[in-house]
Design a protein around this motif. Structure first.
Motif, PDB file in Angstrom:
ATOM      1  N   ALA A   1       0.837  -1.208   0.000  1.00  0.00           N
ATOM      2  CA  ALA A   1       0.000   0.000   0.000  1.00  0.00           C
ATOM      3  C   ALA A   1       0.868   1.253   0.000  1.00  0.00           C
ATOM      4  O   ALA A   1       0.564   2.232  -0.698  1.00  0.00           O
ATOM      5  N   ARG A   2       1.951   1.252   0.786  1.00  0.00           N
ATOM      6  CA  ARG A   2       2.847   2.410   0.809  1.00  0.00           C
ATOM      7  C   ARG A   2       3.459   2.654  -0.567  1.00  0.00           C
ATOM      8  O   ARG A   2       3.490   3.785  -1.068  1.00  0.00           O
ATOM      9  N   SER A   3       3.965   1.584  -1.178  1.00  0.00           N
ATOM     10  CA  SER A   3       4.598   1.730  -2.492  1.00  0.00           C
ATOM     11  C   SER A   3       3.599   2.189  -3.533  1.00  0.00           C
ATOM     12  O   SER A   3       3.901   3.048  -4.364  1.00  0.00           O
ATOM     13  N   LEU A   4       2.385   1.610  -3.484  1.00  0.00           N
ATOM     14  CA  LEU A   4       1.367   1.986  -4.464  1.00  0.00           C
ATOM     15  C   LEU A   4       0.932   3.432  -4.271  1.00  0.00           C
ATOM     16  O   LEU A   4       0.740   4.169  -5.254  1.00  0.00           O
ATOM     17  N   ALA A   5       0.782   3.865  -3.015  1.00  0.00           N
ATOM     18  CA  ALA A   5       0.383   5.254  -2.759  1.00  0.00           C
ATOM     19  C   ALA A   5       1.464   6.221  -3.222  1.00  0.00           C
ATOM     20  O   ALA A   5       1.174   7.243  -3.873  1.00  0.00           O
ATOM     21  N   ALA A   6       2.718   5.919  -2.909  1.00  0.00           N
ATOM     22  CA  ALA A   6       3.813   6.793  -3.333  1.00  0.00           C
ATOM     23  C   ALA A   6       3.906   6.847  -4.852  1.00  0.00           C
ATOM     24  O   ALA A   6       4.054   7.918  -5.448  1.00  0.00           O
ATOM     25  N   ALA A   7       3.827   5.660  -5.490  1.00  0.00           N
ATOM     26  CA  ALA A   7       3.902   5.629  -6.948  1.00  0.00           C
ATOM     27  C   ALA A   7       2.700   6.337  -7.563  1.00  0.00           C
ATOM     28  O   ALA A   7       2.823   6.999  -8.600  1.00  0.00           O
ATOM     29  N   GLY A   8       1.524   6.209  -6.935  1.00  0.00           N
ATOM     30  CA  GLY A   8       0.337   6.895  -7.448  1.00  0.00           C
ATOM     31  C   GLY A   8       0.489   8.407  -7.410  1.00  0.00           C
ATOM     32  O   GLY A   8       0.104   9.105  -8.360  1.00  0.00           O
ATOM     33  N   LEU A   9       1.055   8.926  -6.301  1.00  0.00           N
ATOM     34  CA  LEU A   9       1.267  10.368  -6.212  1.00  0.00           C
ATOM     35  C   LEU A   9       2.274  10.845  -7.262  1.00  0.00           C
ATOM     36  O   LEU A   9       2.071  11.877  -7.913  1.00  0.00           O
ATOM     37  N   VAL A  10       3.360  10.082  -7.404  1.00  0.00           N
ATOM     38  CA  VAL A  10       4.368  10.458  -8.409  1.00  0.00           C
ATOM     39  C   VAL A  10       3.771  10.397  -9.817  1.00  0.00           C
ATOM     40  O   VAL A  10       3.989  11.297 -10.647  1.00  0.00           O
ATOM     41  N   LEU A  11       3.003   9.338 -10.085  1.00  0.00           N
ATOM     42  CA  LEU A  11       2.390   9.198 -11.405  1.00  0.00           C
ATOM     43  C   LEU A  11       1.387  10.314 -11.670  1.00  0.00           C
ATOM     44  O   LEU A  11       1.334  10.864 -12.787  1.00  0.00           O
ATOM     45  N   ALA A  12       0.577  10.665 -10.650  1.00  0.00           N
ATOM     46  CA  ALA A  12      -0.397  11.752 -10.828  1.00  0.00           C
ATOM     47  C   ALA A  12       0.315  13.072 -11.125  1.00  0.00           C
ATOM     48  O   ALA A  12      -0.105  13.838 -12.006  1.00  0.00           O
ATOM     49  N   ALA A  13       1.406  13.346 -10.376  1.00  0.00           N
ATOM     50  CA  ALA A  13       2.159  14.573 -10.630  1.00  0.00           C
ATOM     51  C   ALA A  13       2.769  14.563 -12.033  1.00  0.00           C
ATOM     52  O   ALA A  13       2.743  15.576 -12.747  1.00  0.00           O
ATOM     53  N   PHE A  14       3.300  13.405 -12.438  1.00  0.00           N
ATOM     54  CA  PHE A  14       3.895  13.309 -13.774  1.00  0.00           C
ATOM     55  C   PHE A  14       2.846  13.512 -14.867  1.00  0.00           C
ATOM     56  O   PHE A  14       3.074  14.248 -15.844  1.00  0.00           O
ATOM     57  N   LEU A  15       1.685  12.870 -14.709  1.00  0.00           N
ATOM     58  CA  LEU A  15       0.634  13.012 -15.724  1.00  0.00           C
ATOM     59  C   LEU A  15       0.101  14.441 -15.764  1.00  0.00           C
ATOM     60  O   LEU A  15      -0.234  14.956 -16.843  1.00  0.00           O
ATOM     61  N   ALA A  16       0.012  15.086 -14.593  1.00  0.00           N
ATOM     62  CA  ALA A  16      -0.445  16.482 -14.574  1.00  0.00           C
ATOM     63  C   ALA A  16       0.554  17.375 -15.311  1.00  0.00           C
ATOM     64  O   ALA A  16       0.150  18.245 -16.113  1.00  0.00           O
ATOM     65  N   LEU A  17       1.842  17.178 -15.055  1.00  0.00           N
ATOM     66  CA  LEU A  17       2.852  17.959 -15.769  1.00  0.00           C
ATOM     67  C   LEU A  17       2.834  17.650 -17.265  1.00  0.00           C
ATOM     68  O   LEU A  17       2.991  18.559 -18.100  1.00  0.00           O
ATOM     69  N   ALA A  18       2.647  16.367 -17.604  1.00  0.00           N
ATOM     70  CA  ALA A  18       2.576  15.992 -19.016  1.00  0.00           C
ATOM     71  C   ALA A  18       1.366  16.641 -19.686  1.00  0.00           C
ATOM     72  O   ALA A  18       1.463  17.134 -20.821  1.00  0.00           O
TER      73      ALA A  18
END
Length: 462
Positions: A9-26
């Motif tokens: 859950a920790r890894s998925l939450a961290a990766a989800g936040l990073v992915l959301a930030a990356f997709l928002a910037l993209a």
């Protein structure tokens, strides 16, 4: 108290936040790039319209500019608000009022066509708020030779409604958001699968530990990834050490019970036979002394810590000096010289009490039988990468030594509390029990240096 999140859950939450930030910037970068590209395309289109008007216009001999009858797009020629507007300002323009000409679509409308630019100057603006809505405006100043060396200065203006561009951008944004959102969901699902696959060895370790706890298997015996092999090996060592400790306690209790049977039987026999008070008193004192010795020995065995997976390494020299100082007081009349040859890297991985017990028993035995000299030697044994170094400790004396044919018998006699040889048995028995707990061995032979006995403790590298 809130339950802590799992590693997954920790890894998925961290990766989800990073992915959301990356997709928002993209999204922001792609949207901005598309808007600039669409705006550039609109400007090029307006530039094309302006060049068409410029090519279709021509000054007459009177120095007036004749605008084209038909615009480059039919929307310029419609009197309604079509979203495309053209105008010419400055000089003399045929059909113009107050030096300003407009296309049919721009006639009677409030448009930003009043600016006059220098010859060759180009200006692009937008979106500009007007009564007709937001417009993009392209303007260019032009000069003509209008005969008799007269110059005609005019400024062409082309404007287009920004709603068409905004509709393109809105469609692109919806499409981009849909695709990036779908991509984000797919990536999260893939990441979840990768995390479950990557963390499956940890789940297997946890499951194996539960089975070991319930007695379904002896130890962690699966093939684990290299990152977990050290952990599982240490856990197995810890499990084995705990089992050996429990077994040692059981054996000690069994040996204690067995050892106490003989003195108890002797005292009972004296009581049953009706021995006189003096004989009975000495018999009881003798057997009680023997029982006290047996209990002390068995308690020493039970107190042995044994092999410890996470024990801190102990240097030998300080503890050896402490033991020797005590023995020199006990055997002061013999004036024994105890020499050390201890390697600085020699370390004992175990309990401090066990180390003192080992050194104390072997050195006391050497002091008891030595004439003048005792030698203590300690050397580390090399180990493979990631393993603990082994240890060899040798205690030598210049006493009478032990005949070769009695060494094996002596060591066997020291295993049980009621099977020991006076002067050697109990101490050597304790040493052997401690070394057995540490998976080591005791070797007795002749000392080549001092001529007496040599007792060698060998602890293998682990």
């Amino acid at each position: 108290m809130a339950r802590p999140l799992s590693l997954q859950a920790r890894s998925l939450a961290a990766a989800g936040l990073v992915l959301a930030a990356f997709l928002a910037l993209a999204f922001f970068a792609l949207d901005n790039a598309f808007y600039l590209a669409a705006e550039s395309g609109l400007r090029e289109r307006l530039q094309g319209y302006l060049y068409t008007y410029l090519a279709s216009s021509d000054p007459n001999r009177a120095g007036a500019l004749i605008p084209p009858d038909v615009g480059p797009d039919s929307r310029f020629d419609q009197p309604t608000a079509t979203g495309l507007y053209a105008g010419i300002v400055g000089g003399k323009v045929v059909g113009a009022k107050e030096k300003e000409w407009r296309s049919a679509s721009a006639a009677g409308r409030e448009l930003p066509f009043s600016d006059e630019l220098d010859p060759g100057e180009i200006r692009f603006r937008g979106p500009v708020a007007t009564s007709e809505g937001s417009l993009f405006v392209l303007s260019q100043g032009v000069v003509w030779n209008a005969g008799a060396k007269n110059e005609l200065h005019v400024t062409f203006h082309i404007a287009e409604d920004s709603r068409a561009l905004q509709r393109q951008v809105d469609v692109y944004r919806r499409t981009l958001a849909t695709w990036l959102g779908s991509l984000g969901v797919v990536l999260l699902l893939l990441l979840l699968g990768v995390l479950r696959w990557s963390l499956s060895p940890l789940r297997r370790v946890a499951g194996d530990l539960r089975r070991v706890e319930h007695g379904a298997q002896e130890q962690l015996d699966r093939d684990y990834p290299i990152e977990l092999s050290g952990l599982t090996a240490n856990i197995n060592n810890f499990i084995e050490a705990e089992r050996e400790r429990v077994k040692r306690y059981r054996n000690t209790l069994s040996d204690l019970a067995h050892s106490l049977k003989t003195p108890l039987a002797v005292m009972r026999s004296q009581l049953e036979t009706g021995a006189d008070g003096k004989d009975l008193r000495w018999t009881v004192l003798e057997q009680v002394g023997r029982m006290d010795e047996i209990v002390a020995y068995q308690l020493s065995r039970a107190a042995t810590s044994g092999h410890q997976t996470f024990a801190a390494p102990l240097p030998l020299e300080p503890y050896a000096e402490e033991v020797v100082r005590s023995l020199e007081k006990v055997y002061a009349s013999k004036s024994i010289l105890c020499e050390f040859d201890i390697d600085p890297g020699a370390r004992f991985h175990g309990d401090q009490g066990d180390l003192l017990e080992l050194l104390g028993n072997l050195l006391e035995n050497a002091f008891k039988w030595a004439r003048r000299r005792v030698l203590l030697t300690a050397q580390p044994q090399p180990a493979a990468a990631g393993k603990r170094a082994g240890l060899v400790v040798m205690v030598e004396d210049d006493g009478p030594g032990i005949p070769d044919d009695k060494i094996e018998h002596l060591l066997q006699r020291g295993v049980r509390g009621d099977e020991r040889v006076q002067g050697h048995g109990i101490g050597l028995a304790i040493v052997q029990d401690i070394l057995k707990a540490y998976r080591g061995e005791l070797v007795v032979d002749h000392s080549p240096n001092l001529g007496g006995a040599r007792f060698s403790m060998r602890l293998a590298a682990r």
